[in-house]
Design an enzyme around this catalytic site. Structure first.
Site, PDB file in Angstrom:
ATOM      1  N   ASP A 184       0.844  -1.194   0.000  1.00 30.68           N
ATOM      2  CA  ASP A 184       0.000   0.000   0.000  1.00 30.68           C
ATOM      3  C   ASP A 184       0.879   1.243   0.000  1.00 30.68           C
ATOM      4  O   ASP A 184       1.092   1.881   1.022  1.00 30.68           O
ATOM      5  CB  ASP A 184      -0.910  -0.036   1.236  1.00 30.68           C
ATOM      6  CG  ASP A 184      -2.165   0.768   1.016  1.00 30.68           C
ATOM      7  OD1 ASP A 184      -2.342   1.294  -0.101  1.00 30.68           O
ATOM      8  OD2 ASP A 184      -2.961   0.878   1.959  1.00 30.68           O
ATOM      9  N   CYS A 215     -32.445  22.805   2.087  1.00 32.11           N
ATOM     10  CA  CYS A 215     -30.991  22.906   2.003  1.00 32.11           C
ATOM     11  C   CYS A 215     -30.462  23.643   3.238  1.00 32.11           C
ATOM     12  O   CYS A 215     -30.920  24.744   3.544  1.00 32.11           O
ATOM     13  CB  CYS A 215     -30.618  23.655   0.735  1.00 32.11           C
ATOM     14  SG  CYS A 215     -28.880  24.083   0.682  1.00 32.11           S
ATOM     15  N   CYS A 251     -30.536  20.268  -3.490  1.00 30.39           N
ATOM     16  CA  CYS A 251     -31.035  21.604  -3.216  1.00 30.39           C
ATOM     17  C   CYS A 251     -31.502  22.202  -4.541  1.00 30.39           C
ATOM     18  O   CYS A 251     -30.772  22.170  -5.534  1.00 30.39           O
ATOM     19  CB  CYS A 251     -29.898  22.429  -2.622  1.00 30.39           C
ATOM     20  SG  CYS A 251     -30.112  24.195  -2.829  1.00 30.39           S
TER      21      CYS A 251
END
Ligand code: IVH
Length: 689
Positions: A120, A407, A430
């Site tokens: 990794d 929102c 929204c």
């Protein structure tokens, strides 16, 4: 699932994946877990398998994200690719069977395959010319990476010269990583210096390597494992194992846990052995990589989209922990999407302290019935924002979570679009559009971001500040900043932490972007569903910003017209994308911004794609018995060379490749006057004997 539905889902997934690629590869700040990212990719591939045309120009054909602009760019002589993933043990047997089928081998045949840990870290290509290390490059988007030679030269593990036994030219590829112990020590040092700690060793390695000041890299203990190669005209062996042994003999570090196996049982035994050792290993790994040993067979198998058919990464399952969900915050994105973020009581998962997790969307919260106050199971795979798997214990008095219908940034109504057939979109958006400050500022951030206008010095934080202070409200304002600053009494140079030179640099960076590639310009507009790939498709098709605008205005004028039809017929533009583009140009406010921008910047048409294959764009049909390759292999080769492969002969066919035993297709070819060649003729034509 209909093609239209598949195309819609594909477009959504592609946009999501592209955003995650940028977060992961360029910003070293991934937003979702590796496992979740893999799931998105898997679903994308599934859709492409069902409807192969979706694969055209798809993110599935790309690796990572384009380089970030901090370092000089390097074109890879041989692309740096990625690996397909396997999760379940059964997939290992399937991987072997798939290769045998492709190669026309009996199911019972034996294939030698190497198995080694998947490190990794970050992949690196080291170019040795005349046995001297002359260039080191990151993967970038697979085609083009960053030149980090000066930084790599500070890594003690990496030899600057190779011995006489090495060839004149070879690109050694492998992983740069930081050991867990070195990572902990680095974080302690950073903390002592009052700096922000790094999330994990991979970020530690990436952050340490991508330093402009090489002495910083030199002070960070980085390491390297060699496991692959790029341009290499004279390889030291004809097997994967043999080449890696040669690397070792030349003084390059190779992983000691690589073995050679002959069956899926042997591969799985090694996988489970490495999995058991994982916690004790001095470095992070996230799976085991299997590679077919015979290089001639690797060559025949070739690649599918971004990964080789001859290798696979068998990932480990993610690490889990439990903690208390303290709050759910709603973030509003550029397109108005309300995204729930879990705020958690900090907990350590796999050595990393986690305090935020993704909750995806409204349905996900409802499905898992996650409530504030609950003790939740979180899962972290690799180095990215963890996810909530489910509830471990219900919190006392916890009430079901009510996803907001307004929102949180502008108070506008937030709704879920109808996806057709009464199915609501997973995302609540929204409806405030440009009146929503959250959307406006997110759009501005997007506009200045790396893959869009790439304005150095105008990162998310500064954009946010400038927006708040009323310095920029719309993208075109960026280009009038300097002139306005000259007239202003509150000069930018007097801002805290700023000075004449930082302001001069910012203005220079802005000036440098007045000429901009058309695809970046289109991408920067932040039109819904328009990722980099689709932006490029539009740029190639319409050639100029003005022409695109004029055509889209025509398209928007009536429900049925030529301009609309032309847009819909472009390869790589589905219905959803077409609708989104038209909708964008149908909004007067957007047009206003567009034209104001065109008064400031000059978008440049893209160069035509040059390709040299003799069969590019041709439609080819294979029939009869083929001797040197299986049908699947033939198809893959033709596609790689830019041809379209069809299943039957028509007047649109350009070429029939007929082996012994060809029947009706040969007759059809004669009827339509289609050119017919045999297998040898095919190899001669494509120049691969
Ligand atoms: S082989 C063409 N071997 O994993 C295949 N990759 O998910 C080249 N990685 O980009 C890759 N350990 O950065 C290979 N032992 C290993 C690896 C490894 C880590 C990384 C590499 C690659 C990514 C793909």
């Amino acid at each position: 699932m209909s093609r239209k539905e598949a195309a819609e889902e594909h477009a959504r997934l592609a946009a999501e994946i592209a955003a995650h690629d940028i977060a992961y590869h360029q910003e070293d700040a991934p937003k979702i877990s590796d496992a979740d990212y893999d799931k998105l990719r898997l679903r994308l591939l599934e859709l492409e398998k069902q409807y192969p045309t979706l694969a055209k120009n798809s993110v599935s054909q790309k690796v990572g994200a384009a380089p970030s602009g901090k370092f000089a760019k390097v074109k890879h002589a041989v692309p740096m690719l990625s690996l397909a993933n396997a999760f379940a043990d059964e997939e290992v047997g399937e991987f072997l069977a798939r290769m045998k089928r492709f190669l026309g081998m009996a199911e019972s045949a034996e294939l030698a395959v190497t198995a080694e840990p998947k490190i990794d870290g970050l992949s690196m290509s080291l170019r040795y010319e005349h046995r001297k290390l002359v260039q080191a490059a990151t993967r970038g988007d697979g085609a083009e990476g960053e030149n980090v030679t000066a930084n790599i030269l500070t890594i003690k593990d990496i030899p600057h010269t190779l011995p006489a036994s090495a060839p004149e030219l070879i690109e050694v590829r492998g992983e740069v990583y930081m050991s867990n112990a070195d990572f902990r020590a680095l974080n302690e040092r950073l903390a002592a210096e009052g700096e922000k700690p790094l999330a994990n060793p991979r970020n530690g390695a990436a952050g340490s390597l991508r330093q402009q000041d090489v002495s910083v890299t030199a002070s960070r203990p980085l390491k390297f494992f060699a496991y692959a190669w790029g341009e290499a005209p004279h390889l030291p062996a004809d097997t994967q194992w043999g080449v890696v042994q040669a690397f070792k003999a030349w003084g390059l570090p190779v992983n000691p846990l690589m073995v050679l196996c002959k069956s899926d049982e042997e591969l799985l035994a090694h996988y489970h052995k490495i999995e058991a050792m994982r916690a004790e290993l001095p470095y992070d790994i996230d799976g085991v990589v299997y590679k077919l040993n015979d290089l001639a067979l690797q060559q025949r198998l070739g690649f599918v989209s971004r990964s080789p058919r001859w290798a696979i990464a068998h990932k480990f399952s993610a690490e889990q922990a439990t903690t208390v969900l303290e709050a759910i915050d709603i973030q509003v994105g550029r397109t108005g999407a309300l995204t729930p973020v879990a705020r958690l009581k900090p907990v350590t998962v796999g050595g990393v302290v986690v305090s935020n997790a993704t909750l995806h969307n409204e349905d996900e919260i409802a499905r898992k019935d996650v409530r504030v106050g609950d003790t939740v199971i979180i899962q972290r795979a690799g180095d990215v924002i963890p996810q909530i798997v489910g509830v471990a214990h219900r919190g006392e008095g916890a009430v079901p979570y009510q996803f907001p219908h307004v929102c949180p940034a502008c108070g506008s109504h937030a709704e879920r679009e109808d996806r057709g057939g009464g199915k609501a979109d997973a995302v609540r958006r929204c409806a405030g559009g440009l009146i929503c400050p959250a959307q406006r500022v997110e759009r501005l951030k997007h506009f200045a971001s790396r893959n869009a206008f790439d304005i150095e010095g105008l990162g998310d934080k500064i954009v946010h500040e400038f927006y708040e202070e009323g310095l920029i409200a719309a993208p075109q304002d960026i280009f009038t900043l300097q002139a306005r600053d000259a007239r202003s009494t509150k000069k930018l140079a007097t801002r805290e932490g700023w000075g004449e030179s930082s302001v001069a640099n910012l203005f220079a960076a802005i000036e440098a972007r007045r000429e901009i590639a058309l695809d970046r310009f289109i991408f920067a507009l932040g039109i819904r569903h328009i990722g980099e790939t689709t932006a490029r498709v539009l740029a190639r098709h319409y050639h100029s910003a003005e022409h695109l605008r004029d055509q889209m205005k025509l398209a928007a004028a009536t429900p049925e017209n030529d301009a609309r039809h032309e847009l819909g017929a472009i390869d790589g533009i589905g219905d959803i994308v077409a609708e989104a583009v038209i909708e964008f140009f149908d909004e007067p406010h957007n047009l206003e911004i567009y034209d104001a921008l065109l008064a400031q910047v000059r978008p440049q048409a893209l160069e035509a794609v040059a390709t040299s294959s003799p069969v590019v764009g041709k439609t080819v049909v294979f029939t009869g018995a083929l001797e040197r390759m299986t049908r699947e292999e033939a198809k893959a080769m033709a596609e790689r060379l830019g041809a379209k492969v069809a299943g039957s002969v028509s007047k649109k066919t350009d070429l029939l490749v007929a082996g012994p035993g060809a029947g009706s297709k040969l007759k059809d070819a004669e009827k339509h006057g289609v050119k017919v060649i045999d297998e040898a003729g095919w190899f001669e034509l494509v120049g691969q004997q």
